[in-house]
Design a protein around this motif. Structure first.
Motif, PDB file in Angstrom:
ATOM      1  N   ARG A 127       0.857  -1.192   0.000  1.00  0.00           N
ATOM      2  CA  ARG A 127       0.000   0.000   0.000  1.00  0.00           C
ATOM      3  C   ARG A 127       0.896   1.246   0.000  1.00  0.00           C
ATOM      4  NH1 ARG A 127      -4.675   0.365   4.262  1.00  0.00           N
ATOM      5  NH2 ARG A 127      -5.552  -1.160   2.788  1.00  0.00           N
ATOM      6  N   ASP A 128       0.627   2.125  -0.955  1.00  0.00           N
ATOM      7  CA  ASP A 128       1.323   3.417  -1.048  1.00  0.00           C
ATOM      8  C   ASP A 128       2.849   3.262  -1.008  1.00  0.00           C
ATOM      9  OD1 ASP A 128      -1.160   4.661  -1.074  1.00  0.00           O
ATOM     10  OD2 ASP A 128      -1.206   4.815   1.123  1.00  0.00           O
ATOM     11  N   GLY A 129       3.358   2.288  -1.743  1.00  0.00           N
ATOM     12  CA  GLY A 129       4.785   2.079  -1.813  1.00  0.00           C
ATOM     13  C   GLY A 129       5.363   1.331  -0.628  1.00  0.00           C
ATOM     14  N   PHE A 130       4.491   0.980   0.323  1.00  0.00           N
ATOM     15  CA  PHE A 130       4.940   0.247   1.503  1.00  0.00           C
ATOM     16  C   PHE A 130       4.570  -1.213   1.302  1.00  0.00           C
ATOM     17  CE2 PHE A 130       3.986  -1.463   5.767  1.00  0.00           C
ATOM     18  CZ  PHE A 130       5.217  -1.299   6.371  1.00  0.00           C
ATOM     19  N   ALA A 131       5.524  -2.141   1.572  1.00  0.00           N
ATOM     20  CA  ALA A 131       5.274  -3.558   1.346  1.00  0.00           C
ATOM     21  C   ALA A 131       5.788  -4.384   2.507  1.00  0.00           C
ATOM     22  CB  ALA A 131       5.939  -4.004   0.043  1.00  0.00           C
ATOM     23  N   LEU A 132       4.995  -5.403   2.872  1.00  0.00           N
ATOM     24  CA  LEU A 132       5.384  -6.390   3.867  1.00  0.00           C
ATOM     25  C   LEU A 132       5.150  -7.769   3.275  1.00  0.00           C
ATOM     26  CD1 LEU A 132       3.807  -4.969   7.176  1.00  0.00           C
ATOM     27  CD2 LEU A 132       6.234  -5.044   6.569  1.00  0.00           C
ATOM     28  N   SER A 133       5.911  -8.726   3.722  1.00  0.00           N
ATOM     29  CA  SER A 133       5.708 -10.091   3.240  1.00  0.00           C
ATOM     30  C   SER A 133       5.865 -11.066   4.395  1.00  0.00           C
ATOM     31  CB  SER A 133       6.690 -10.434   2.120  1.00  0.00           C
ATOM     32  OG  SER A 133       8.032 -10.349   2.569  1.00  0.00           O
ATOM     33  N   ALA A 134       5.181 -12.210   4.252  1.00  0.00           N
ATOM     34  CA  ALA A 134       5.252 -13.245   5.279  1.00  0.00           C
ATOM     35  C   ALA A 134       5.044 -14.589   4.616  1.00  0.00           C
ATOM     36  CB  ALA A 134       4.191 -13.003   6.346  1.00  0.00           C
TER      37      ALA A 134
END
Length: 312
Positions: A267-274
């Protein structure tokens, strides 16, 4: 000189045939026709003015339909001709009974029409097509030309006992119809599994082979080639030697049940992964259930092979 002129006029009058401008029509007692209408020449013996006969003879005086006899009266003929006689006179006498000439459509002709349609519906098939039973021969009015027989299968199956409707047509007009049941004992080269293919396995060229097998309701009627199957995944287990068709396979899922999946939140250039584990197969765009590493089950949308978006 005057006497000569008068004599010439008298001779001219005497030369005019009796009944000039008049036609006498004596109706024939009974006739049988192969036509859809009866003309004046058909129903009556004509005498009198040749020029007027030439005009009146081809006129239709009675339309014909079905096989029931039609009784034609003198008054009906005069009404049908109407003003066509012009200033001449039409003298009609008698009564005429008109019947349609019958035409027999044999069981052989009906069976041949159904068999021709069955052969055209499945080109490339080999074997036998035979007539099992028919509803019987048909008698239709003779239209003067041979009718057209049009057959249509009443069952989608291309093998076994298949009923056909056969219509007898004169142009767009249906004269009669019959039921013909064919026995289709045919084989066709079809694609079968060269080995047992497990559920979810991707089918390769070596997994398929051609084999001539009987055409039945179970084998299906789809026309397809190996290209429609290769690279697809089996929906379920397919036994060796069993026919394979497009209904038994589908696109290879981008995420497989039990496989590792990378869960992404963007979202809005912010990324998380798991990391997670897919609990079912999923194609691109499908929403599936995924168990995270901490045991929590979430819903995610398949976005690429081995990946799914949490915020979809």
């Amino acid at each position: 000189m005057l006497r000569a002129a008068v004599l010439f006029a008298l001779l001219a009058l005497l030369a005019i045939p009796a009944g000039a401008g008049e036609v006498r029509a004596r109706l024939r007692p009974a006739i049988s026709l192969a036509a859809t209408s009866a003309t004046l020449a058909d129903v009556a013996e004509l005498s009198g003015d040749p020029g007027l006969i030439a005009i009146l003879a081809p006129l239709s005086v009675q339309a014909l339909s079905g096989m029931a006899p039609v009784t034609l009266e003198a008054a009906m003929v005069r009404m049908a001709v109407g003003a066509a006689a012009g200033k001449g006179q039409l003298l009609v006498t008698g009564t005429c009974t008109i019947t349609r000439r019958p035409r027999l459509i044999s069981v052989d002709a009906l069976g041949a029409a159904a068999m021709a349609r069955a052969a055209a519906d499945l080109p490339g098939a080999t074997g036998e097509i035979s007539v099992l039973r028919t509803s019987g021969a048909l008698v239709v009015p003779d239209e003067g030309v041979a009718p057209t027989l049009v057959a249509d299968a009443l069952d989608n199956s291309k093998g076994g006992d298949v009923p056909f409707r056969v219509r007898v047509l004169h142009g767009d007009l249906e004269l009669a119809r019959a039921l013909v049941t064919l026995r289709l004992a045919r084989t066709r080269v079809q694609i079968v599994a060269a080995r047992t293919i497990k559920r979810g396995e991707v089918i390769g060229a070596g997994d398929l082979r051609d084999e001539a097998i009987p055409i039945t309701r179970a084998t299906g009627n789809l026309v397809f080639g190996a290209a429609d199957l290769i690279g697809k995944a089996a929906h379920g287990e397919i036994q060796a030697g069993a026919p394979v068709n497009p209904a038994l396979v589908g696109e290879v899922p981008e995420v497989r049940s039990g496989s590792a999946v990378t869960l992404r939140f963007v979202r809005d250039g912010f990324a998380l992964s798991a990391a997670g584990e897919a609990l079912s197969d999923g194609q691109h765009g499908e929403v599936i259930r995924i168990r995270r590493a901490d045991g929590v089950v979430v819903k995610a949308q398949v976005s690429a092979p081995g990946e799914a978006l949490v915020n979809f």
